[in-house]
Design a protein around this motif. Structure first.
Motif, PDB file in Angstrom:
ATOM      1  N   GLY A  65       0.813  -1.216   0.000  1.00 48.86           N
ATOM      2  CA  GLY A  65       0.000   0.000   0.000  1.00 48.86           C
ATOM      3  C   GLY A  65       0.841   1.257   0.000  1.00 48.86           C
ATOM      4  N   ALA A  66       1.970   1.229   0.664  1.00 50.05           N
ATOM      5  CA  ALA A  66       2.832   2.404   0.757  1.00 50.05           C
ATOM      6  C   ALA A  66       4.160   2.162   0.048  1.00 50.05           C
ATOM      7  CB  ALA A  66       3.073   2.748   2.215  1.00 50.05           C
ATOM      8  N   CYS A  67       4.127   1.450  -1.053  1.00 51.10           N
ATOM      9  CA  CYS A  67       5.356   1.128  -1.790  1.00 51.10           C
ATOM     10  C   CYS A  67       5.759   2.288  -2.687  1.00 51.10           C
ATOM     11  CB  CYS A  67       5.145  -0.106  -2.656  1.00 51.10           C
ATOM     12  SG  CYS A  67       4.963  -1.614  -1.730  1.00 51.10           S
ATOM     13  N   THR A  68       7.038   2.323  -2.986  1.00 46.58           N
ATOM     14  CA  THR A  68       7.526   3.291  -3.964  1.00 46.58           C
ATOM     15  C   THR A  68       7.165   2.781  -5.361  1.00 46.58           C
ATOM     16  OG1 THR A  68       9.673   2.212  -4.135  1.00 46.58           O
ATOM     17  CG2 THR A  68       9.432   3.936  -2.451  1.00 46.58           C
ATOM     18  N   ALA A  69       7.409   3.585  -6.360  1.00 46.28           N
ATOM     19  CA  ALA A  69       7.045   3.223  -7.728  1.00 46.28           C
ATOM     20  C   ALA A  69       7.834   2.013  -8.218  1.00 46.28           C
ATOM     21  CB  ALA A  69       7.261   4.410  -8.656  1.00 46.28           C
ATOM     22  N   THR A  70       9.091   1.908  -7.860  1.00 45.85           N
ATOM     23  CA  THR A  70       9.892   0.764  -8.304  1.00 45.85           C
ATOM     24  C   THR A  70       9.446  -0.526  -7.629  1.00 45.85           C
ATOM     25  OG1 THR A  70      11.571   1.252  -6.638  1.00 45.85           O
ATOM     26  CG2 THR A  70      11.905   2.183  -8.841  1.00 45.85           C
ATOM     27  N   GLU A  71       9.120  -0.443  -6.331  1.00 48.16           N
ATOM     28  CA  GLU A  71       8.619  -1.631  -5.625  1.00 48.16           C
ATOM     29  C   GLU A  71       7.264  -2.051  -6.176  1.00 48.16           C
ATOM     30  OE1 GLU A  71       8.603  -0.206  -1.624  1.00 48.16           O
ATOM     31  OE2 GLU A  71      10.546  -1.107  -1.176  1.00 48.16           O
ATOM     32  N   LEU A  72       6.441  -1.072  -6.500  1.00 46.79           N
ATOM     33  CA  LEU A  72       5.121  -1.364  -7.043  1.00 46.79           C
ATOM     34  C   LEU A  72       5.216  -1.993  -8.436  1.00 46.79           C
ATOM     35  CD1 LEU A  72       2.165  -1.056  -6.218  1.00 46.79           C
ATOM     36  CD2 LEU A  72       2.138   1.129  -7.406  1.00 46.79           C
ATOM     37  N   ASP A  73       6.193  -1.553  -9.227  1.00 45.20           N
ATOM     38  CA  ASP A  73       6.377  -2.138 -10.556  1.00 45.20           C
ATOM     39  C   ASP A  73       6.813  -3.592 -10.479  1.00 45.20           C
ATOM     40  OD1 ASP A  73       5.632   0.180 -11.803  1.00 45.20           O
ATOM     41  OD2 ASP A  73       7.689   0.925 -12.089  1.00 45.20           O
ATOM     42  N   ARG A  74       7.514  -3.975  -9.437  1.00 40.59           N
ATOM     43  CA  ARG A  74       7.901  -5.373  -9.257  1.00 40.59           C
ATOM     44  C   ARG A  74       6.772  -6.188  -8.625  1.00 40.59           C
ATOM     45  NH1 ARG A  74      11.680  -6.650  -5.564  1.00 40.59           N
ATOM     46  NH2 ARG A  74      11.336  -4.703  -4.475  1.00 40.59           N
ATOM     47  N   PHE A  75       6.039  -5.581  -7.706  1.00 41.64           N
ATOM     48  CA  PHE A  75       5.046  -6.307  -6.919  1.00 41.64           C
ATOM     49  C   PHE A  75       3.794  -6.657  -7.723  1.00 41.64           C
ATOM     50  CE2 PHE A  75       1.301  -6.245  -4.095  1.00 41.64           C
ATOM     51  CZ  PHE A  75       1.612  -7.312  -3.284  1.00 41.64           C
ATOM     52  N   GLU A  76       3.229  -5.676  -8.439  1.00 40.64           N
ATOM     53  CA  GLU A  76       1.935  -5.885  -9.098  1.00 40.64           C
ATOM     54  C   GLU A  76       1.929  -7.010 -10.126  1.00 40.64           C
ATOM     55  OE1 GLU A  76       0.297  -2.260 -10.560  1.00 40.64           O
ATOM     56  OE2 GLU A  76      -0.499  -1.718  -8.606  1.00 40.64           O
ATOM     57  N   PRO A  77       2.886  -7.081 -11.055  1.00 34.08           N
ATOM     58  CA  PRO A  77       2.835  -8.202 -12.008  1.00 34.08           C
ATOM     59  C   PRO A  77       3.057  -9.554 -11.331  1.00 34.08           C
ATOM     60  CG  PRO A  77       4.369  -6.507 -12.774  1.00 34.08           C
ATOM     61  CD  PRO A  77       3.946  -6.143 -11.406  1.00 34.08           C
ATOM     62  N   SER A  78       3.948  -9.590 -10.347  1.00 34.14           N
ATOM     63  CA  SER A  78       4.192 -10.871  -9.662  1.00 34.14           C
ATOM     64  C   SER A  78       2.973 -11.286  -8.849  1.00 34.14           C
ATOM     65  CB  SER A  78       5.426 -10.780  -8.768  1.00 34.14           C
ATOM     66  OG  SER A  78       5.201  -9.918  -7.677  1.00 34.14           O
ATOM     67  N   LEU A 129       1.797 -22.045  -0.677  1.00 41.48           N
ATOM     68  CA  LEU A 129       3.252 -21.910  -0.699  1.00 41.48           C
ATOM     69  C   LEU A 129       3.734 -21.399  -2.053  1.00 41.48           C
ATOM     70  CD1 LEU A 129       4.304 -25.125   1.231  1.00 41.48           C
ATOM     71  CD2 LEU A 129       4.404 -22.767   2.032  1.00 41.48           C
ATOM     72  N   ALA A 130       3.105 -21.843  -3.127  1.00 40.94           N
ATOM     73  CA  ALA A 130       3.463 -21.344  -4.454  1.00 40.94           C
ATOM     74  C   ALA A 130       3.161 -19.856  -4.563  1.00 40.94           C
ATOM     75  CB  ALA A 130       2.704 -22.117  -5.530  1.00 40.94           C
ATOM     76  N   PHE A 131       2.038 -19.410  -4.010  1.00 35.95           N
ATOM     77  CA  PHE A 131       1.686 -18.001  -4.015  1.00 35.95           C
ATOM     78  C   PHE A 131       2.723 -17.180  -3.254  1.00 35.95           C
ATOM     79  CE2 PHE A 131      -0.388 -14.494  -1.736  1.00 35.95           C
ATOM     80  CZ  PHE A 131      -0.790 -13.729  -2.803  1.00 35.95           C
ATOM     81  N   ALA A 132       3.078 -17.634  -2.070  1.00 33.31           N
ATOM     82  CA  ALA A 132       4.046 -16.889  -1.255  1.00 33.31           C
ATOM     83  C   ALA A 132       5.422 -16.854  -1.923  1.00 33.31           C
ATOM     84  CB  ALA A 132       4.148 -17.521   0.122  1.00 33.31           C
ATOM     85  N   GLY A 133       5.754 -17.892  -2.663  1.00 31.55           N
ATOM     86  CA  GLY A 133       7.043 -17.913  -3.320  1.00 31.55           C
ATOM     87  C   GLY A 133       7.102 -17.108  -4.611  1.00 31.55           C
ATOM     88  N   LEU A 134       5.974 -16.961  -5.292  1.00 31.04           N
ATOM     89  CA  LEU A 134       5.967 -16.240  -6.567  1.00 31.04           C
ATOM     90  C   LEU A 134       5.868 -14.723  -6.419  1.00 31.04           C
ATOM     91  CD1 LEU A 134       3.681 -18.578  -8.717  1.00 31.04           C
ATOM     92  CD2 LEU A 134       6.120 -18.174  -9.013  1.00 31.04           C
ATOM     93  N   VAL A 135       5.308 -14.263  -5.331  1.00 24.61           N
ATOM     94  CA  VAL A 135       5.140 -12.820  -5.150  1.00 24.61           C
ATOM     95  C   VAL A 135       6.482 -12.217  -4.737  1.00 24.61           C
ATOM     96  CG1 VAL A 135       4.005 -11.033  -3.781  1.00 24.61           C
ATOM     97  CG2 VAL A 135       2.713 -13.003  -4.538  1.00 24.61           C
ATOM     98  N   GLU A 136       6.839 -11.107  -5.376  1.00 29.46           N
ATOM     99  CA  GLU A 136       8.035 -10.358  -4.976  1.00 29.46           C
ATOM    100  C   GLU A 136       7.616  -9.337  -3.923  1.00 29.46           C
ATOM    101  OE1 GLU A 136      10.508  -8.910  -8.087  1.00 29.46           O
ATOM    102  OE2 GLU A 136      10.046 -10.613  -9.373  1.00 29.46           O
ATOM    103  N   TRP A 137       7.752  -9.708  -2.680  1.00 28.23           N
ATOM    104  CA  TRP A 137       7.280  -8.890  -1.578  1.00 28.23           C
ATOM    105  C   TRP A 137       8.154  -7.654  -1.414  1.00 28.23           C
ATOM    106  CZ3 TRP A 137       2.679 -10.327  -0.042  1.00 28.23           C
ATOM    107  CH2 TRP A 137       2.308 -11.652  -0.192  1.00 28.23           C
ATOM    108  N   PRO A 138       7.563  -6.539  -0.984  1.00 25.93           N
ATOM    109  CA  PRO A 138       8.357  -5.312  -0.777  1.00 25.93           C
ATOM    110  C   PRO A 138       9.236  -5.390   0.460  1.00 25.93           C
ATOM    111  CG  PRO A 138       6.025  -4.897  -0.330  1.00 25.93           C
ATOM    112  CD  PRO A 138       6.152  -6.304  -0.800  1.00 25.93           C
TER     113      PRO A 138
END
Length: 138
Positions: A65-78, A129-138
């Motif tokens: 929710g409070a991510c920077t633009a670069t973190e958001l660009d990595r997080f949303e597609p993953s 577990l697959a979900f937690a592993g695929l998401v690039e968390w901030p």
């Protein structure tokens, strides 16, 4: 006159075939009065487990929710890919649960029904577990 070949088999003859006992054939193929028990217990565990895991997976989108633009660009597609994998992965426990319900309610299918019912709640962990592993968390 030839000997009677339609007579009952002789007890001493090893090649003679005996008829099965009256109670054994029907016991293995007869209806199972407790066939509903394993799928019911599995349903009471698996369905809430699937719903809770789906709720928390959907809620985890607010982690950025409070991510920077670069973190958001990595997080949303993953997150989008991981959430799709998670949702389609939940079809496995649902299929196991449905198979345990729709298997014929005969005694010979009791072991298969129990195995399917026991596996259903444990397979919910795989997509989580697959979900937690695929998401690039901030």
């Amino acid at each position: 006159m030839p000997p009677n070949t339609a007579a009952a088999p002789v007890e001493g003859d090893p090649c003679a075939r005996f008829a099965p006992r009256p109670g054994t054939a029907s016991a293995a193929t007869g209806p199972d009065p407790r066939a509903w028990l394993a799928p019911l217990v599995s349903s009471l565990v698996t369905v809430p487990l699937m719903l809770v895991s789906l709720f928390f997976a959907g809620l985890s989108q607010m982690a950025c929710g409070a991510c920077t633009a670069t973190e958001l660009d990595r997080f949303e597609p993953s997150f989008g890919t991981a959430f799709d994998v998670f949702r389609y992965g939940l079809l496995v426990p649902a299929a196991l649960l449905l198979a345990s319900w729709f298997l014929p309610w005969r005694r010979r299918h009791a072991a298969t029904r129990i195995v399917l019912a026991v596996l259903a709640p444990f397979t919910v962990a795989g997509p989580a577990l697959a979900f937690a592993g695929l998401v690039e968390w901030p």
